[in-house]
Write a protein that holds these residues in place. Structure first.
Motif: not given
Lengths: 217, 217
Positions: B70, B93-94, B97-99, B101-102, B105
């Motif tokens: 963030i 952009r999505a 953000r996904f990677w 986050d990966y 996580k």
């Protein structure tokens, strides 16, 4: 070319609820495909989300977007700029993202633990779950919605969990969080939210089956 | 009024590294304040991040932004629009953000487990850690950076973990992930990255102390 928007869904999932609410807030027409996530994930789900193999997945003209908060941001950035979900100010946007992340990191695990555990563990998890909501009650304060006068990103993120509380955990939060209760009533009057919340009995039955499967593993 | 930008930092933290890299990419002058997170969190940290009580915290003109991904997005949206970190296209952009986050996580928990566990558990965690990097190797493909020709959001998110691999876990990934090794070299040639990476011996000593404290708890 007409747009093709598909949502790989599982109606009782609070994560999937977020995507449904956001699409309806933006007036996007979409094809909702219910997945049998407990028994038989579809080839399309495995193809579109090979990393996590989880719903929700938004498929826009053949291209997948995964992870609920990322999906809601994608929806916000793709459709209906006249009714934004995230605030336009970068600082307010950072705050909305922070609290949506808090919901995923604190409220979801406590709710899950309250649902899957028993006895003392369950009581402890319920307390943690309620504690999370009390933090959110403080963050809401006297505002109509988390972002002020407009329904937005953080409302989308929290309302599915609020709805899950009484359905799944038998926790009554009326006394602890009176402002949140008022906020939830306002949210549920919105067509986007009302249409996206599943029947509570159906949720209870499905989640009971889910719990049995998880506990058997 | 001159801007005041403070970063509450802990130099060996990969999460904090992301914030340092992003600020330097944008040419933002900032006051870096090292926290004694193991023994003595400052009153400022507790005041600015009362929810998680963790670094990094970016304080911009007195207002805190927490959580590394963030923070990086806030930096990107606040300074230097001529050198964006996130792609301009919503779908790209999505994906970024996904990677990112990966990485948080999957790669972070596996790296932490590899560092804190011993014996067979440690071997299993190391395998999981390397597996995460191999997924990222596939995602990088033959591109210079994850977003293409430009250093961006996902590069910022991953490079601190890549740097941590050999320092902390004694894992050599040269053979497994040759393209990532080339990518990491390109990243480390950037001034923003080179200036933000701490001395490896210092990291090792500090993280050993950290492990002892955690294991003693």
């Amino acid at each position: 070319m007409a747009e093709e928007v598909i949502l790989l869904d599982f109606s009782p999932s609070p994560f999937a609820m977020k995507a449904r609410i956001a699409l309806r807030e933006k007036g996007v027409h979409f094809d909702l495909r219910e997945e049998e996530i407990l028994s038989n994930k579809s080839p399309l789900l495995l193809q579109m989300n090979p990393v996590h193999k989880k719903i929700p997945v938004l498929i826009h003209n053949g291209k997948p977007v995964c992870e609920s908060n990322i999906i809601v941001q994608y929806i916000d950035e793709t459709w209906g700029p006249e009714s934004p979900l995230l605030p336009s100010d970068p600082y307010e946007r950072a705050c909305a993202r922070f609290w949506a992340d808090y919901v995923d990191k604190k409220i979801f695990p406590a709710g899950q633990a309250a649902w899957l555990s028993t006895g003392e563990d369950q009581e402890a998890a319920k307390k943690e779950f309620i504690k999370g909501f009390k933090v959110m009650e403080g963050e809401l304060g006297d505002k109509a919605y988390f972002g002020g006068e407009r329904f937005g990103f953080l409302d989308v993120s929290l309302i599915p969990w609020f709805y899950a509380v009484e359905t799944l955990n038998g926790c009554s939060i009326e006394e602890e969080c009176p402002k949140l209760v008022g906020w939830a009533k306002r949210c549920m009057q919105r067509e986007s939210v009302a249409k996206s919340l599943p029947d509570q009995h159906k949720v209870y039955d499905l989640m009971s089956e889910f719990r049995k499967k998880l506990q058997a593993q």
